[in-house]
Each structure stands twice: as structure tokens, then as C-alpha cells.
Design a protein around this motif. Sequence first.
Motif, PDB file in Angstrom:
ATOM      1  N   TYR A   1      36.244  47.543  35.990  1.00 15.37           N
ATOM      2  CA  TYR A   1      36.852  48.239  34.851  1.00 15.37           C
ATOM      3  C   TYR A   1      35.953  48.187  33.618  1.00 15.37           C
ATOM      4  CZ  TYR A   1      41.026  48.191  37.769  1.00 15.37           C
ATOM      5  OH  TYR A   1      41.916  48.375  38.798  1.00 15.37           O
TER       6      TYR A   1
ATOM      7  N   VAL B   1      37.964  48.735  30.343  1.00 14.86           N
ATOM      8  CA  VAL B   1      38.095  47.487  29.590  1.00 14.86           C
ATOM      9  C   VAL B   1      36.905  47.413  28.649  1.00 14.86           C
ATOM     10  CG1 VAL B   1      38.133  44.972  29.677  1.00 14.86           C
ATOM     11  CG2 VAL B   1      39.353  46.302  31.417  1.00 14.86           C
TER      12      VAL B   1
ATOM     13  N   LEU C   1      45.174  43.553  36.597  1.00 13.33           N
ATOM     14  CA  LEU C   1      44.861  44.952  36.335  1.00 13.33           C
ATOM     15  C   LEU C   1      45.163  45.769  37.580  1.00 13.33           C
ATOM     16  CD1 LEU C   1      41.379  44.462  34.602  1.00 13.33           C
ATOM     17  CD2 LEU C   1      43.582  44.801  33.474  1.00 13.33           C
TER      18      LEU C   1
ATOM     19  N   LEU D   1      41.708  52.574  35.279  1.00 13.30           N
ATOM     20  CA  LEU D   1      42.858  51.730  34.994  1.00 13.30           C
ATOM     21  C   LEU D   1      44.145  52.554  34.947  1.00 13.30           C
ATOM     22  CD1 LEU D   1      43.696  48.800  34.253  1.00 13.30           C
ATOM     23  CD2 LEU D   1      43.439  49.456  31.851  1.00 13.30           C
TER      24      LEU D   1
ATOM     25  N   VAL E   1      48.422  47.560  33.247  1.00 13.30           N
ATOM     26  CA  VAL E   1      48.045  46.189  32.957  1.00 13.30           C
ATOM     27  C   VAL E   1      49.240  45.287  33.257  1.00 13.30           C
ATOM     28  CG1 VAL E   1      47.360  44.551  31.165  1.00 13.30           C
ATOM     29  CG2 VAL E   1      46.381  46.859  31.193  1.00 13.30           C
TER      30      VAL E   1
ATOM     31  N   LEU F   1      42.161  48.746  28.197  1.00 12.05           N
ATOM     32  CA  LEU F   1      42.485  47.397  27.740  1.00 12.05           C
ATOM     33  C   LEU F   1      41.411  46.958  26.754  1.00 12.05           C
ATOM     34  CD1 LEU F   1      43.899  44.602  27.812  1.00 12.05           C
ATOM     35  CD2 LEU F   1      42.490  44.070  29.829  1.00 12.05           C
TER      36      LEU F   1
END
Length: 340
Positions: free
Chosen positions: A137, A143, A220, A227, A230, A247
Motif C-alpha cells: 500500500y 498509505v 488493511l 486500499l 481500514v 491511510l
Amino acid sequence: MTASPRQTDVAIIGAGPTALFAAFECGMLRLSSLLIDALDCVGGQCAALYAEKPIYDIPAHPAIEGGALIEALEAQITPFNVPRLLGQRVEGLQGQRGDFTLTTSAGETIRAKAVIIAAGAGAFGPNRPPLDGLDAYEKTGAVQYYVRRRQDFTDRRIVVAGGGDSALDWALSLSDIARHVYLLHRRDRFRGAPETLARIEAQVAAGKIEKVVPYQLSGLRGENGRLQAVEVATLDGAARLLEADTLLPFYGLSTDLGPIAVWPLDTHRSQIPVTPSTLETSLPGVFAIGDVASYPGKLKLILQGFSEAAMAVHAIHGVVHPDTPLHFEHSTSLGLPGVA
């Protein structure tokens, strides 16, 4: 065949605002310099962490974003054609005042008559949450630990994790452009100024920020680095699933002086004590400025770093040109000198 060493009067370790101004001061005194930084761009934390956040204590600027400050400092040194060795850190230092050899992680060798350490808090990186599959990610940008361009988060569902100033500030900033912002913290108590906390509550009441407390990250969900949600949980095991595209964990930075910590100069708690009048360290010919420098009365402000840069470079002139007195002139009378 080994490449010839780069030759310069002053090697500047770091490329943040204080380092950039040191390069300008070198140019004004007709000293050559080069910048070396572990990041792949100039600007240090200003560029990496605060590019779109305003700074209020730069003289003559009621407010200026970190990125704009770096752009202005770069423009200021443009006439001096200062080389930049980016994406590499200085590993080794040998020699003495007037004749140093530095080596970098990319195999570069630099010969310099003086060294300025303007490394801020040292090499820094984010404290990463211990989540399975995090790397995938991070590679796609799902992320991220820094907000470099606010507009990149338009219409996104964002989980902002953390309880300090960075988490609060970015939750507020992004709440006006994101589709939804979750503010995640392990307790219903945040570390922020009263005005900031009041603004958070106002955005919560307006439905632009959803506080998710007391929860912490637990996983995740997604595919191929994309993604989708979460996972969060309380200490008691209660779980929630937050639908999200991005995130942003703001759990602070881990900092490290790296190889500098084992060089033959005094350090104390990741800082370098200096002589206040010259900014010279315990190793003659090596100077430290900005956040990494330590002395009684020190203020960790960019503007003080600018002053330290000027003082250090004036002291260095005597190292580079020991037989040539420096007759101080104001820039209004000196003008902009050519490159030495």
C-alpha cells in the motif's frame, strides 16, 4: 577507474532551509559550496512534511507555506550554481581543518576545506504502523506519511491516524476537499491547541470529520495495493471497518544522526554542541547550524538557523582564505558577486 573527487570550499550536509541559506552566504563571500542530502529533493522537513502548511515566523512574511519558502531560497542561490548531491548521505569524514575528505552512500568523494552540518534532527523517517502487507500500500500511495500536495486527496475517503498536531492539522485541512475524513486515535483526547481542538469539534458537528475513538489500527483490506478499508479495534477487542482509499498515519518521526554520531566530534542527545560565536564544533573546521546545533540560549527557529548560517560562513572564510582578511560589507553595497 575511480572518479575524481569533487572539489569545493564548503561541503554542506543537509539541504533544508538553513543549509540553502548557508549556500547563499557562501556565494556572497565567493566561497564555492555543494549540498548533500539523504532525501531525493531539497527542502528537508519543510518540503517533506510542511510543503503546504503556513509558517508564521519568517521575517517579512506574515505567512508563507513551507514549499514556497524553499522555492524562494532555491531562487536565491540560483546565481551561484550550487551542486546538489541528493538521495545519498554522508558516510565518512576524514582529514583536518582546511583539508577534509567526505564519502557518501552513493560512492561520491568530496574534498572540502570546511564542513557545515545542517542536518536538522538528522536523517528522519516516519514511524510506520506494524500492519501486515503495509509495503504494497505504501508503493501505490494508498498509505502515505507526508502530505506534499493537498489537492491529491480531493474526493477521497481518508483515515487520519494520530493524536498530535500533524494529525489534527491535516484532518482539518483535508476535510474541506475529501469525501470523508476519519480521525482515528487510541483515546478521546488529542494533543493540540485549544483553537485547533475547537475547529475539530466544529467540523465533527458539520459532518466533515468523523472521530473514531478509542480505536487503533489493526489491519488493511484491499487488492494489489489498492486500499478498500481500514480495520480498527479497541483494546477490548471491539472492531470496526472503515471504508477508505487512503491511510495517513501521523505517529511522529524517528530521527538518527547516522554516521555523524560516530565522527570524532562531541555530540549530546543527537545534537552537536558548538561555539556560539562561530558555530564551530569540537572538531576544528567542522561547523553545525540549525536544529542539530546546541548551545545555551538556542532557539529552534528557522530564522535563528539563518543567522547561524551567516555566522558560520563568515568564520569559514578564515579557514578557506587564512591569509585574506574579510572586510564585511552589506549586500546593499556589495551587490551579488559572481561565483568564485
